[in-house]
Design an enzyme around this catalytic site. Structure first.
Site, mmCIF file in Angstrom:
data_model
loop_
_atom_site.group_PDB
_atom_site.id
_atom_site.type_symbol
_atom_site.label_atom_id
_atom_site.label_comp_id
_atom_site.label_asym_id
_atom_site.label_seq_id
_atom_site.Cartn_x
_atom_site.Cartn_y
_atom_site.Cartn_z
ATOM 1 N N ASP A 449 -19.506 -0.361 2.803
ATOM 2 C CA ASP A 449 -20.257 0.213 1.686
ATOM 3 C C ASP A 449 -21.745 -0.128 1.790
ATOM 4 O O ASP A 449 -22.155 -1.014 2.549
ATOM 5 C CB ASP A 449 -19.669 -0.333 0.375
ATOM 6 C CG ASP A 449 -19.820 0.632 -0.789
ATOM 7 O OD1 ASP A 449 -20.679 1.542 -0.704
ATOM 8 O OD2 ASP A 449 -19.094 0.480 -1.783
ATOM 9 N N ASP A 514 -18.121 9.018 -5.397
ATOM 10 C CA ASP A 514 -17.466 8.097 -6.335
ATOM 11 C C ASP A 514 -16.805 8.841 -7.487
ATOM 12 O O ASP A 514 -16.106 8.219 -8.280
ATOM 13 C CB ASP A 514 -18.484 7.091 -6.902
ATOM 14 C CG ASP A 514 -18.593 5.860 -6.018
ATOM 15 O OD1 ASP A 514 -17.850 5.770 -5.029
ATOM 16 O OD2 ASP A 514 -19.430 4.993 -6.327
#
Ligand code: GLA
Length: 710
Positions: A449, A514
């Protein structure tokens, strides 16, 4: 010195590229549909003869691969350099052109500035994808400052005046943005130090009449995960072109004697089969050339990811219960997201301390991994290596390891700072941590990430280091991959903030967004599909009550949307009703049954009204296909319109099955009852199309077609 011919031609399956070497610098004379034997490059040159216009220069400066300031070019120069304010006037002379199979290497020298320029162009024979770079080498003893060095300039026919670009924000990536080219420049700049949600470094440029299934288009993309500038320009003399390159901060790039700078690689394709046609070629290229060898024959895995299920609330008991449920519904890989490492109780702390949190896992991760493996699943782990929280041992011990723009105070995002990966000690620390986790534990997958931009990208020397930070990231990924070749890596940056062909060389999947809101996902995934094939598209079934948008969506819709990507689940499985679990399980089974087709097939996006969305995947031999239809909003008429399939064989019959949802709801006898099991020719499926059933808004259908004897 070998003599240089006037023209050089590269041919691929469906494209040709002709390089014009008649002037001092190389230029693209033609790039488009394949040319055949009767065509001579000189014919194109003749047809492209330009006339001197009143009140303009006599002899237009060349639209070279790197348009030259010294030649009097007034648009964006391809190479912008200087030596303490001198020697800025690039005007080169070609020295050699080498032909090597599908590749042309053109070397030029510029006496005025003391540089060598090397352009490399190669055309992939199968997929027609062009790869192109520009390299500048400092041939003198003084420092050469580089302000810009774009990938080779792509001339655009004047009727290619429409621009399709991709923009977005966190949780709403890859949104289509259409503009008309203008006199001057259409420019997108990105200074985030990652590919960005805002401005994807890719564009489709096309004439007005092009659509998804027909017409000419150039798809252009810069394979680079740092800063970029993308420009489509039109000059008043009636010439147009696109230039894509790295965006450099003042003073960021300089070359000492003998050093070189290579532009990020431009990837491009010309298609005469519309936007979907261009995507199919790009998908083919990604599958063949950017998919790591070890992934090629490997099946994808159904993921369960803990993030939206439990966030930071991790306990062994809860994780084991989730693992039980995940295994029950057919999950193949259990991914432990954020929260597992030392001191990571919230977003505020812990990043950088990549040691297992003993408070949650007193015996390390082994008991959990063994439990997960015992359930027949692989184990994956989340990391955010480039970041550090001020509240961490790493920062307390090494406050100087971060990027900054002193004396300005640090700009914070999610309470975290960016580590300076260009420092050897940072690289070593991160590699040691990742390597030891991967060596100690049976981990087959990393979710890598990167949750903030590089707002202040100053390194140790005080200079901006985004370029070197990007290369350092690639190097770290590469080291991890070499040391642990069987570990898959997902590229995530707050969702789809780092999706590009540069990062794909080191990663195997992209966390697309997301947002797990299936309605939003439909458009995000559609936008993603322009440049990336579905096997790279992480697509998870989220909670019923979407955490990002607050919308409530049915399991049938959520599962049907995830079905078309690399499917996974990110909801709290302990909260699902028996019915939801059963439905999810059957969607997973359906995905497994068809994923070989999904991940090797040709994509066709359909053009439907705004309240609908449709696309299909057809097997390369056209014997089988999956098509999806989504009714997003209430349709303006009682019944929606007609659904025309694409990409089938006309003179072949297909049996059509409605494979999703399990039980479509209907007020009266549904069109689907008539359609399901019917045998129909490709011809009528594509030209007449089927009347769509009356559906509730927020419904999604999946049709499966397979070839049968008539
Ligand atoms: C980012 C990612 C999410 C999740 C969180 C964890 O936002 O995009 O999927 O991993 O970080 O902090």
């Amino acid at each position: 010195m070998a003599s240089i011919a006037s023209f050089y031609t590269l041919h691929s399956n469906g494209s040709s590229l002709v390089l014009d070497c008649r002037s001092n610098a190389p230029a693209i004379l033609y790039w488009g549909s394949r040319l055949y034997g009767a065509t001579q490059p000189s014919m194109i040159a003749l047809l492209k003869t330009r006339q001197e216009a009143q009140a303009r220069v006599q002899g237009e400066p060349l639209l070279a691969l790197s348009p030259e300031i010294g030649a009097g070019f007034l648009g964006t120069p391809g190479i912008q350099i200087h030596r303490a304010g001198q020697q800025w006037n690039v005007y080169s002379q070609m020295e050699s052109v080498q032909e090597n199979g599908q590749t042309l290497t053109i070397s030029s020298a510029c006496k005025a500035t003391g540089i060598r320029i090397v352009h490399i162009l190669s055309l992939d024979s199968e997929t027609d994808v062009l790869q192109a770079t520009t390299e500048v080498t400092n041939l003198e003893s003084s420092t050469l400052w580089i302000n810009a060095c774009n990938a080779p300039c792509i001339p655009l026919p004047m009727d290619y005046d429409q621009i399709l670009a991709f923009e977005g924000r966190w949780s709403n990536e890859f949104q289509l943005q259409k503009s008309q080219r203008l006199l001057g420049a259409y420019v997108r700049e990105n200074r985030r130090g990652r590919t960005s949600h805002d401005a994807f470094p890719g564009v489709m440029v096309h004439p007005r009449e092009t659509n998804e299934s027909a017409g000419d288009v150039y798809a252009l993309h810069l394979g680079w995960s740092g800063n970029h500038r993308l420009a489509v320009e039109e000059r008043s003399e009636g010439r147009s072109y696109a230039q894509l390159g790295e965006l450099l901060f003042p003073g960021e790039m300089s070359l000492e004697s003998g050093e070189s700078y290579v532009s990020p690689k431009l990837f491009g394709v010309h298609s005469a089969n519309g936007f979907s046609g261009a995507s199919r070629q790009l998908h083919g290229f990604v599958r063949e050339h950017l998919t790591d060898v070890r992934m090629k024959d490997k099946l994808k895995r159904i993921h369960f990811n803990t993030w939206e299920a439990v966030y930071f609330d991790l306990t062994m008991d809860k994780l084991c219960e989730l693992a039980d449920e995940a295994a029950d519904i057919g999950v193949e890989r259990f991914v432990l997201d954020d929260g597992w490492f030392k001191g990571r109780n919230s977003e505020d702390e812990g990043l950088g301390d990549w040691y297992v949190d003993e408070a949650v896992f007193p015996e390390g991760l082994t008991p959990l991994i063994e439990y997960v493996n015992g359930k027949g699943m692989e184990f994956g782990l989340w990391l955010e290596p480039e970041m550090v929280n001020p509240k961490s041992d790493l920062y307390r011990n090494h406050p100087d390891w971060v990027l900054d723009a002193k004396p300005a105070p640090q700009v914070m995002t999610r309470n975290q700072l960016v580590l300076d990966l260009t420092r050897v000690e940072v690289q070593e620390y991160l590699f040691e941590r990742i390597d030891s986790l991967l060596s100690e534990y049976s981990i087959t997958y990393l979710k890598w990430d990167m949750n903030r931009s590089l707002n202040q990208p100053g390194g140790e020397s005080g200079r901006a280091v985004t370029h070197y930070q990007t290369l350092a990231l690639y190097k770290l990924l590469d080291r991890v991959r070499v040391a642990h070749p069987m570990v898959e890596i997902e590229s995530c940056a707050s969702g789809g903030g780092r999706a590009d062909y540069g990062i794909l060389r080191y990663t195997d999947r992209v966390w697309t967004s997301d947002t797990n809101d299936a309605l939003d996902r439909l458009r995000v995934q559609r936008g993603f599909s322009y440049f990336f094939p579905p096997e790279f598209m992480g697509a998870h079934v989220g909670p019923e009550h979407c955490h990002v948008t607050g919308r409530r969506l049915s399991m049938a819709l959520r599962a049907g949307v995830s079905f078309f990507g690399d499917m996974g689940v990110e909801a709290n499985l302990l909260e699902l009703s028996e019915e939801e679990k059963r439905e999810l399980c059957s969607a997973i089974e359906l995905h497994k049954k068809h994923r070989a087709l999904l991940f090797s097939g040709d994509n066709y996006r359909l053009e439907l009204p705004m309240f609908e969305l449709g696309f299909g995947v057809v097997s390369p031999d056209k014997s089988e296909a999956l098509f999806s239809y989504a009714l997003i909003q209430t349709p303006p008429r009682s019944a929606p319109g007609v659904y025309r399939f694409k990409g089938l064989k006309s003179d072949t019959c297909y049996e059509i099955r409605v494979v999703w949802p399990e039980k479509p709801k209907s007020y009266s006898r549904s069109v689907l009852d008539v359609l399901d099991g019917a045998v129909l020719s490709g011809d009528v499926l594509m030209t007449v199309g089927t009347q769509l059933p009356i559906l509730m808004p927020e419904s999604l259908l999946i049709f499966h077609l397979h070839e049968v004897d008539a």
